[in-house]
Design a protein around this motif. Structure first.
Motif, mmCIF file in Angstrom:
data_model
loop_
_atom_site.group_PDB
_atom_site.id
_atom_site.type_symbol
_atom_site.label_atom_id
_atom_site.label_comp_id
_atom_site.label_asym_id
_atom_site.label_seq_id
_atom_site.Cartn_x
_atom_site.Cartn_y
_atom_site.Cartn_z
ATOM 1 N N THR A 1 0.850 -0.993 0.069
ATOM 2 C CA THR A 1 0.054 0.149 -0.103
ATOM 3 C C THR A 1 0.815 1.246 -0.165
ATOM 4 N N HIS B 1 -7.101 2.578 -3.013
ATOM 5 C CA HIS B 1 -7.315 2.433 -1.544
ATOM 6 C C HIS B 1 -8.230 3.575 -0.904
ATOM 7 N N SER C 1 -4.135 7.037 -1.414
ATOM 8 C CA SER C 1 -3.380 5.755 -1.310
ATOM 9 C C SER C 1 -3.872 4.689 -2.191
ATOM 10 N N THR D 1 -3.203 0.526 -3.786
ATOM 11 C CA THR D 1 -2.555 -0.753 -3.354
ATOM 12 C C THR D 1 -2.081 -1.550 -4.855
#
Length: 404
Positions: free
Chosen positions: A52, A91, A99, A101
């Motif tokens: 992440t 994310h 964010s 992943t």
């Protein structure tokens, strides 16, 4: 790693602005307390795992955040995905955070990823992704067959695919052993390593059926995750002991001796002998057992049992002493005699005490009777004796009154 891409309106322009902004940024001083400066952190992930990537700013001025890969290809611009790669997912996307992943990580995904915010000037931050190559299960080679006691065995442990190079550890059951320093070889087709370790043991009988293990120590693994074991068989001469049927062999009775031999392999032959003589005529050999059909005191002596298992032969001995058949009853009679003697002594002491007590009582009774008849022996006649016995003291008092 090259990701397949498809055109997104305005993204190419934004990418060019990113490169331009990065070059312009070097002309500006960025302060640590800049609320619009993006902040990222480095990540470490194992092959096949998911990483992440998070980029944050302290404040939002409605400028969009963007993540780019190691080849400066835009992965996400705000909530919009720029590459046709299902491994990359959004994310979280807010005014101050972006964010993403990346799943099923491969070694080729390792490198430096860039987060940009399109302000004036453009601000960037970088995050380094380190991908760990997961080592394969170790393979142990070199053991082919059982080893004779005192011999040596050399084992080789090999594990491939680690990045950075793994460390191999040797164990005998739970005890760690020291092998030769690991040999590290790089793999030609990918940036991983093959690690080789050797262990040489001088084995004894205590090592028979021991488990020699090779375990991989690597940051991508929990302790003991990948481990291989090799059981070791050790050949050794037998230990011999002779076990009697009972501790009291009696003349005329049956009796046998058992030859117990522990070795690897198991003994294949037993030889019974009598030291300094031949076996008795009534003694029969039945493998590891020597049987006496009827014991005789002539059977007394030292008996030897020799066990052979092909590796060597070892001899044990037992001294036979035949007891008299009345030994048990004689012993019992002696015990009863001792008990009877003790009882007799006690009875004698009690009788003596009774006699002494009786004499004491009789003596005291005679003294009492003598005092009752005192004075009768000196009387001149019977009447005077009676008077003296009944009231001698009164007469004395009368005489005293008479003289007065």
């Amino acid at each position: 790693m090259a990701f397949p891409s498809y055109p997104v309106p305005g993204l190419w322009t934004l990418s060019l602005l990113t490169l331009l902004g990065a070059s312009v940024q070097s002309n500006f001083i960025v302060f640590d307390d800049d609320p619009l400066q993006p902040v990222t952190q480095d990540e470490t992930v194992s092959v096949g795992g998911t990483v992440t990537l998070t980029c944050r700013v302290a404040e939002s001025d409605n400028s969009s955040l963007q993540w780019s890969n190691t080849a400066q290809q835009t992965l996400y611009f705000g909530e919009k995905r720029a590459l046709r790669d299902n491994r990359i997912q959004l994310h979280r996307s807010t005014g101050t955070e972006l964010s993403i992943t990346i799943g099923d990580i491969q070694l080729s995904d390792e490198g430096e990823y860039t987060c940009s915010i399109f302000t004036m000037p453009v601000r960037t931050a970088r995050a380094t992704v380190t991908v760990l190559g997961v080592p394969g299960k170790p393979q142990i080679s070199g053991y082919e067959d059982a080893v004779q006691e005192g011999g040596k065995v050399t084992l080789t442990c090999t594990s491939s695919g680690s990045k950075p190079p793994a460390k191999l550890r040797w164990y005998r059951d739970q005890e760690e052993l020291t092998g030769r320093p690991d040999v590290v070889e790089s793999n030609p087709d990918e940036p991983t390593y093959t690690v080789i370790s050797e262990l040489t043991l001088t084995v004894g009988r205590s090592d028979d059926n021991a488990l020699i293990a090779c375990a991989v120590d690597h940051p991508s693994l929990a302790p003991g995750d990948k481990r291989s074991e090799q059981p070791i068989r050790v050949l050794f001469t037998p230990d011999v002991t002779i076990q009697p049927e009972s501790d009291l062999p009696r003349e005329g009775g049956k009796f046998h001796l058992q030859c117990i031999a522990n070795g690897n392999p198991e003994p294949i032959s037993y030889v019974w002998q009598k030291k300094d003589g031949e076996l008795p005529p009534l003694a029969k050999v039945d493998g590891s057992v020597l049987r006496f059909e009827m014991l005789n005191k002539s059977d007394n002596g030292v008996y030897l049992c020799q066990a052979d298992n092909g590796i060597g032969n070892v001899q044990g001995q037992y001294t036979l002493l035949v007891q008299d058949p009345t030994a048990m009853s004689t012993s019992s009679g002696v015990d009863h005699a001792v008990i009877g003697g003790v009882v007799a002594v006690i009875v004698f002491i009690l009788l003596c005490l009774l006699i002494v007590l009786g004499r004491y009582l009789i003596r005291h009774k005679g003294t009492y009777l003598t005092h009752e008849a005192k004075g009768s022996d000196d009387a001149p006649d019977a009447d005077t004796a009676i008077i003296n016995a009944e009231g001698g003291h009164s007469g004395a008092e009368d005489k005293k009154e008479y003289f007065i």
